[in-house]
Design an enzyme around this catalytic site. Structure first.
Site, PDB file in Angstrom:
ATOM      1  N   GLU A 295       0.830  -1.215   0.000  1.00 38.78           N
ATOM      2  CA  GLU A 295       0.000   0.000   0.000  1.00 38.78           C
ATOM      3  C   GLU A 295       0.856   1.255   0.000  1.00 38.78           C
ATOM      4  O   GLU A 295       0.456   2.299  -0.509  1.00 38.78           O
ATOM      5  CB  GLU A 295      -0.944   0.023   1.218  1.00 38.78           C
ATOM      6  CG  GLU A 295      -2.260  -0.686   0.946  1.00 38.78           C
ATOM      7  CD  GLU A 295      -3.363  -0.361   1.954  1.00 38.78           C
ATOM      8  OE1 GLU A 295      -3.139   0.364   2.927  1.00 38.78           O
ATOM      9  OE2 GLU A 295      -4.479  -0.875   1.747  1.00 38.78           O
ATOM     10  N   HIS A 324       8.782 -26.601   0.187  1.00 33.42           N
ATOM     11  CA  HIS A 324       8.117 -27.680  -0.546  1.00 33.42           C
ATOM     12  C   HIS A 324       6.955 -27.149  -1.377  1.00 33.42           C
ATOM     13  O   HIS A 324       6.069 -27.904  -1.769  1.00 33.42           O
ATOM     14  CB  HIS A 324       7.653 -28.754   0.449  1.00 33.42           C
ATOM     15  CG  HIS A 324       8.805 -29.317   1.231  1.00 33.42           C
ATOM     16  ND1 HIS A 324       9.495 -30.438   0.847  1.00 33.42           N
ATOM     17  CD2 HIS A 324       9.435 -28.848   2.345  1.00 33.42           C
ATOM     18  CE1 HIS A 324      10.486 -30.659   1.706  1.00 33.42           C
ATOM     19  NE2 HIS A 324      10.469 -29.709   2.622  1.00 33.42           N
ATOM     20  N   LYS A 438     -13.486   1.146  -2.322  1.00 33.59           N
ATOM     21  CA  LYS A 438     -14.353   1.405  -1.173  1.00 33.59           C
ATOM     22  C   LYS A 438     -15.623   2.122  -1.634  1.00 33.59           C
ATOM     23  O   LYS A 438     -16.740   1.742  -1.276  1.00 33.59           O
ATOM     24  CB  LYS A 438     -13.635   2.275  -0.123  1.00 33.59           C
ATOM     25  CG  LYS A 438     -12.608   1.544   0.731  1.00 33.59           C
ATOM     26  CD  LYS A 438     -12.167   2.447   1.899  1.00 33.59           C
ATOM     27  CE  LYS A 438     -11.100   1.800   2.773  1.00 33.59           C
ATOM     28  NZ  LYS A 438     -10.679   2.572   3.934  1.00 33.59           N
TER      29      LYS A 438
HETATM   30  O1  PA5 Z   1      -3.260   1.147   5.991  1.00 31.88           O
HETATM   31  C1  PA5 Z   1      -4.318   1.688   5.745  1.00 31.88           C
HETATM   32  O2  PA5 Z   1      -4.469   2.928   5.780  1.00 31.88           O
HETATM   33  C2  PA5 Z   1      -5.531   0.860   5.405  1.00 31.88           C
HETATM   34  O3  PA5 Z   1      -5.186  -0.486   5.279  1.00 31.88           O
HETATM   35  C3  PA5 Z   1      -6.588   0.990   6.501  1.00 31.88           C
HETATM   36  O4  PA5 Z   1      -6.048   0.593   7.717  1.00 31.88           O
HETATM   37  C4  PA5 Z   1      -7.822   0.147   6.171  1.00 31.88           C
HETATM   38  O5  PA5 Z   1      -8.332   0.494   4.922  1.00 31.88           O
HETATM   39  C5  PA5 Z   1      -8.900   0.339   7.243  1.00 31.88           C
HETATM   40  O6  PA5 Z   1      -9.242   1.691   7.333  1.00 31.88           O
HETATM   41  P1  PA5 Z   1     -10.036   2.238   8.586  1.00 31.88           P
HETATM   42  O7  PA5 Z   1      -9.148   2.134   9.776  1.00 31.88           O
HETATM   43  O8  PA5 Z   1     -10.370   3.645   8.261  1.00 31.88           O
HETATM   44  O9  PA5 Z   1     -11.251   1.378   8.761  1.00 31.88           O
END
Ligand code: PA5
Length: 469
Positions: A295, A324, A438
């Protein structure tokens, strides 16, 4: 050999070991050091100016105090702790639990010092139903920690709405305060609104800290402390690593070297980055790293707005299991990967292998050896085999697995990510591509005002029968 700190070993990425075509030469290493050094200074400066808030988390004693206080209030009446969250609001919690508590923690009361821990980071109905069926009357002794910075993440919101209704139906309106801890933004967002309205117990996701950089905040610390993990040691380990990764001497800074090597190999066509721990306990830290890396570094645009489409693809594997499953590909498939092993020197528990049966003396080489010796020999053997095939390998060496070393590891990879982001010249702290999915989910689930968008998506997903076989 013993390590008081975790250390990064990088000899096996050099041209000396894997050859000029696939290794980094000393000239190339010097070049990448030159490029990285000013970025260490730049990041240190940004941090000083408050632009990288996750860097201060290990010093926020008030967060751990608040967490400990809440743990003190809830621990004695809690047999099950359920985390509802996803992505950065779940992966760190899972990683800490797997790393620092025994394998049979949930099953064997003797092996646990806190409640059972369940982390639901999906919306898979049979999984949730199975859990709720098992829970039954246990609801009365269960705490739900709903974690969402925004509060409008569909998966977490849906799970929470199911649990909220269950609590209201079975235990009445007062139960929300008794059974729910909301970890969310201090001031804004949907979960904050709900928490204020229902007078829920709350913990904060600190301002400016994105989910995947939040494990050392209340996001990760609450479930860890509830389950008996030493969060003070975890934070002390992170502070120790902070000293090392802030060092302006490139050659002494493990995050800078790690980021630089990863960046160099990416540009040499090794765009896949495999993390392979040789301890089951570390397998979910590899999962946590996978999200952090993907990310943060997978970006379409650089900081100047040019389309760059960059990002190494992180892969997690587990030694010895995946020898394996994956190693055939790793050795003989395309030479497009950089490997990072996690190796642990000292095991707090070990087993002796028994004698070989008389009818199978060919197994005698295993007899009476420690199981830890076998596991670590397999790591060395696999690395040897990869090097023999000219595959570059890094190793993170742990003296042992404890909260202090895990805190170091987390901070090392967070700062590695920041420096790698600077090398790629992208913003490692946003995730614009996740937002569209989303929004599309909101639309498909009938959010008002999104009707046109929903129609657009549905038309794309209509099945064209001529392509069905
Ligand atoms: O790292 C990130 O920003 C994302 O993976 C969020 O943690 C994830 O989308 C969840 O978001 P939120 O905490 O707003 O529910």
């Amino acid at each position: 050999m013993g390590y008081s700190e975790i250390q990064l070993y990088y000899k096996n990425v050099t041209a000396e070991v894997v050859g000029e075509e696939h290794g980094i030469t000393s000239e190339q290493f010097k070049t990448i050091a030159q490029k990285t050094k000013p970025l260490i200074l730049k990041i240190n400066e940004e941090r000083k100016n408050g632009k990288i808030p996750y860097r201060e988390l290990p010093y926020k004693i008030e967060i751990s105090q608040q967490v400990e206080e809440l743990v003190g209030q809830l621990h004695y009446k809690c047999e099950n702790l359920v985390v509802l969250g996803i992505g950065g609001s779940a992966l760190g919690n899972i990683a800490l639990q797997t790393a620092l508590n025994p394998y049979m923690y949930n099953i064997d009361q003797e092996q646990r010092t806190g409640p059972r821990l369940f982390v639901f980071d999906n919306v898979d109905p049979p999984q949730f139903v199975s859990f709720l069926d098992w829970l039954g009357e246990g609801l009365e002794k269960t705490i739900f920690n709903v974690i969402s910075k925004s509060g409008r993440t569909s998966e977490t919101a849906a799970q929470f709405m199911i649990i909220r209704q269950l609590l209201l139906d079975k235990l009445g309106p007062e139960s929300l305060r008794e059974h729910v801890v909301a970890t969310t933004d201090a001031k804004q967002g949907t979960l904050r609104k709900i928490a204020d309205e229902s007078n829920l117990r709350c913990l904060e996701v600190p301002d400016g800290v994105g989910g995947r950089f939040s494990v050392l905040s209340a996001v990760g610390l609450f479930s860890a402390a509830m389950c008996g993990i030493d969060i003070d040691s975890l934070l002390a380990g992170a502070r120790d690593m902070d000293r090392r990764v802030s060092c302006e001497d490139f050659y002494k800074n493990p995050a800078a070297i790690n980021a630089a090597i990863n960046y160099h190999f990416y540009n040499q066509g090794k765009k896949i980055s495999v993390m392979m721990p040789y301890r089951y306990a570390l397998k979910d830290l590899a999962d946590w790293y996978r999200q952090l890396w993907a990310e943060s570094l997978g970006k379409r645009e650089d900081l100047a707005g040019n389309e760059v489409l960059v990002g190494p693809t992180p892969v997690k594997a587990l030694g010895a299991t995946d020898q394996h499953s994956q190693v055939q590909l790793y050795r003989e498939g395309p030479n497009d990967k950089l490997f990072t092993f996690l190796q642990v020197e000292n095991f707090d528990k070990d087993l002796k292998i028994g004698p070989s049966p008389d009818c199978a003396l060919e197994l005698d080489f295993l007899a009476d050896k420690d199981l830890s010796t076998l596991l670590n020999s397999e790591k060395i053997a696999t690395e040897y085999a990869l090097i023999e095939s000219k595959r570059p390998c890094l190793t993170v060496l742990f003296d042992k697995i404890n909260a202090y070393c895990v805190g170091q590891f987390i901070y090392l990879f967070e700062v590695t990510t920041s420096i790698a982001g600077a090398l790629f010249n992208i913003n490692p702290y946003d995730q614009p591509a996740v937002e569209l999915g989303k929004e599309a989910t909101f639309a498909l689930m009938g959010k008002s005002g999104s009707e046109d968008f929903a129609r657009q998506i549905r038309s794309l997903s209509e099945i064209d029968e001529s392509f069905l076989v």
